[in-house]
Design an enzyme around this catalytic site. Structure first.
Site, short mmCIF file in Angstrom:
data_model
loop_
_atom_site.label_atom_id
_atom_site.label_comp_id
_atom_site.label_asym_id
_atom_site.label_seq_id
_atom_site.Cartn_x
_atom_site.Cartn_y
_atom_site.Cartn_z
N HIS A 65 0.84 -1.21 0.00
CA HIS A 65 0.00 0.00 0.00
C HIS A 65 0.87 1.26 0.00
O HIS A 65 0.44 2.30 -0.48
CB HIS A 65 -0.91 0.03 1.24
N HIS A 95 5.04 6.64 6.79
CA HIS A 95 4.81 6.19 5.42
C HIS A 95 4.30 7.39 4.61
O HIS A 95 4.02 8.45 5.18
CB HIS A 95 3.75 5.08 5.40
N HIS A 97 1.86 8.90 1.06
CA HIS A 97 0.80 8.72 0.06
C HIS A 97 1.16 9.68 -1.07
O HIS A 97 1.62 10.80 -0.79
CB HIS A 97 -0.57 9.11 0.64
N GLU A 107 -3.68 13.24 0.93
CA GLU A 107 -4.99 12.75 1.40
C GLU A 107 -5.82 13.93 1.91
O GLU A 107 -6.94 14.17 1.43
CB GLU A 107 -4.78 11.71 2.50
N HIS A 120 2.93 10.63 6.67
CA HIS A 120 2.23 10.36 7.94
C HIS A 120 3.17 9.69 8.93
O HIS A 120 3.71 8.62 8.65
CB HIS A 120 1.03 9.44 7.69
N THR A 200 -6.70 6.27 7.45
CA THR A 200 -7.21 6.54 6.10
C THR A 200 -7.14 5.29 5.22
O THR A 200 -7.39 5.34 4.02
CB THR A 200 -6.41 7.65 5.40
C1 BEX Z 1 -3.41 0.32 13.76
O1 BEX Z 1 -2.25 0.18 13.03
C2 BEX Z 1 -2.34 0.77 11.83
C3 BEX Z 1 -1.92 2.08 11.62
C4 BEX Z 1 -2.00 2.64 10.37
C5 BEX Z 1 -2.52 1.89 9.34
N1 BEX Z 1 -2.67 2.38 8.12
C6 BEX Z 1 -2.26 3.73 7.86
N2 BEX Z 1 -3.33 4.62 8.13
S1 BEX Z 1 -3.01 6.20 8.06
N3 BEX Z 1 -2.83 6.58 6.54
O2 BEX Z 1 -4.18 6.86 8.58
O3 BEX Z 1 -1.79 6.43 8.79
O4 BEX Z 1 -1.95 3.82 6.48
C7 BEX Z 1 -0.89 3.15 6.04
C8 BEX Z 1 -0.80 3.07 4.69
C9 BEX Z 1 0.28 2.42 4.16
C10 BEX Z 1 1.24 1.86 4.97
C11 BEX Z 1 1.11 1.93 6.34
C12 BEX Z 1 0.04 2.58 6.90
C13 BEX Z 1 -2.92 0.58 9.53
C14 BEX Z 1 -2.83 0.02 10.78
O5 BEX Z 1 -3.21 -1.25 11.07
C15 BEX Z 1 -3.39 -2.07 9.95
ZN ZN Z 2 -1.19 7.42 5.89
#
Ligand code: BEX
Ligand code: ZN
Length: 262
Positions: A65, A95, A97, A107, A120, A200
């Site tokens: 992702h 990470h 986007h 985003e 982020h 997100t």
């Molecule tokens: C609770 O632990 C988590 C924390 C985060 C995210 N996803 C995160 N959400 S965000 N964009 O709001 O930070 O998005 C990604 C997008 C790409 C790579 C890694 C993170 C997912 C989680 O569990 C699965």
């Molecule tokens: Zn993110």
């Protein structure tokens, strides 16, 4: 088979996430469009403080992702505090986007305008919760610091990340990435907007206190192009799907207030 498959494509993209993650239609979803002159100035909103000096980055990986840098979060070495936060939140990972060439990829948007990319930094409330997993489903469990990237000059430190992206080209690839201090990715001003929202990406947990810096950092089109050589797909997958447009569009504000630091 872990969880449900989701992505950013036509079939599995943001408009279909509600099927497996009904919270996608919840009351505190992210990202949102930020309208600066509708944000309320709060005098009691102090400055945020990031203390990443002894942070310990561990690795960098492609999770299909985005590209993610993970940190050792076994103690309070690298935290964010102040501002809307009642206590320090521990840095867990960061990470990005981004969009396709010449298109928006952030985003959050500001008065309807997107930026080329958004960084982020994900932190969790280790004072109130025992584990990252527990924090991630709690309403005050996570704090994500969002930083906009706009195209312009080369970013003098981003090359430390873009130089190793070839090592994590494919989904599932991971490599050591030690000694990286994300302080070098912060803009000069820490003025911010803050609101209550969600992850997100699935699982879209409504557990995030968002802190979005007003000042973007500048990166070159060339540096951003390096992110686009990453793939959504695994090495043995005969489809080579370039990783780009891995962003969720703004979601309904549902009456939420956005506050602004001075
Ligand atoms: C609770 O632990 C988590 C924390 C985060 C995210 N996803 C995160 N959400 S965000 N964009 O709001 O930070 O998005 C990604 C997008 C790409 C790579 C890694 C993170 C997912 C989680 O569990 C699965
Ligand atoms: Zn993110």
């Amino acid at each position: 088979m872990t969880g449900h498959h989701w992505g950013y494509g036509k079939e599995d993209g943001p408009s279909s996430w509600y099927k497996n993650y009904p919270v996608a239609e919840g009351n505190r979803q992210s990202p949102i469009d930020i309208v600066p002159n509708e944000a309320s100035h709060d005098r009691d909103l102090g400055p945020i403080m990031t203390n990443y000096d002894h942070c310990t980055s561990i690795n960098i990986s492609n999770n299909g992702h985005s590209v993610v840098v993970e940190f050792n979060d076994s103690d309070d070495r690298s935290v964010i505090k102040g501002g809307p936060l009642d206590n320090p939140y521990r840095l867990k990972q960061f990470h990005f986007h981004w969009g396709g060439k010449g298109h928006g990829g952030s985003e959050h948007t500001v008065s309807g305008e997107g930026f080329a990319s958004e960084l982020h930094l994900v932190h969790w409330n280790a004072v109130k919760y025992k584990t990252y997993g527990e924090a991630s489903t709690a309403p005050d469990g996570l704090a994500v610091l969002g930083i906009f990237l706009e195209t312009g000059d080369d970013h003098r430190w981003l090359h430390m990340i873009t130089d190793v992206l070839y090592m994590v080209k494919y989904k599932g690839s991971i490599t050591d990435f030690k000694g990286f201090n994300p302080n070098c990715l912060l803009p000069s001003s820490l003025h911010y907007w803050t609101y209550l929202g969600s992850l997100t990406t699935p699982p879209l947990h409504e557990s995030v206190i968002w802190i979005i810096l007003k000042e973007p950092i500048e990166v070159s089109e060339k540096q951003l192009g390096m992110f686009r050589m990453l793939l959504f797909t695994e090495e043995d997958d005969d489809q080579k799907m370039r990783m780009e447009n891995n962003f969720r569009p703004p979601q309904p504000i549902k009456g939420r207030r956005v506050r602004s630091s001075n």
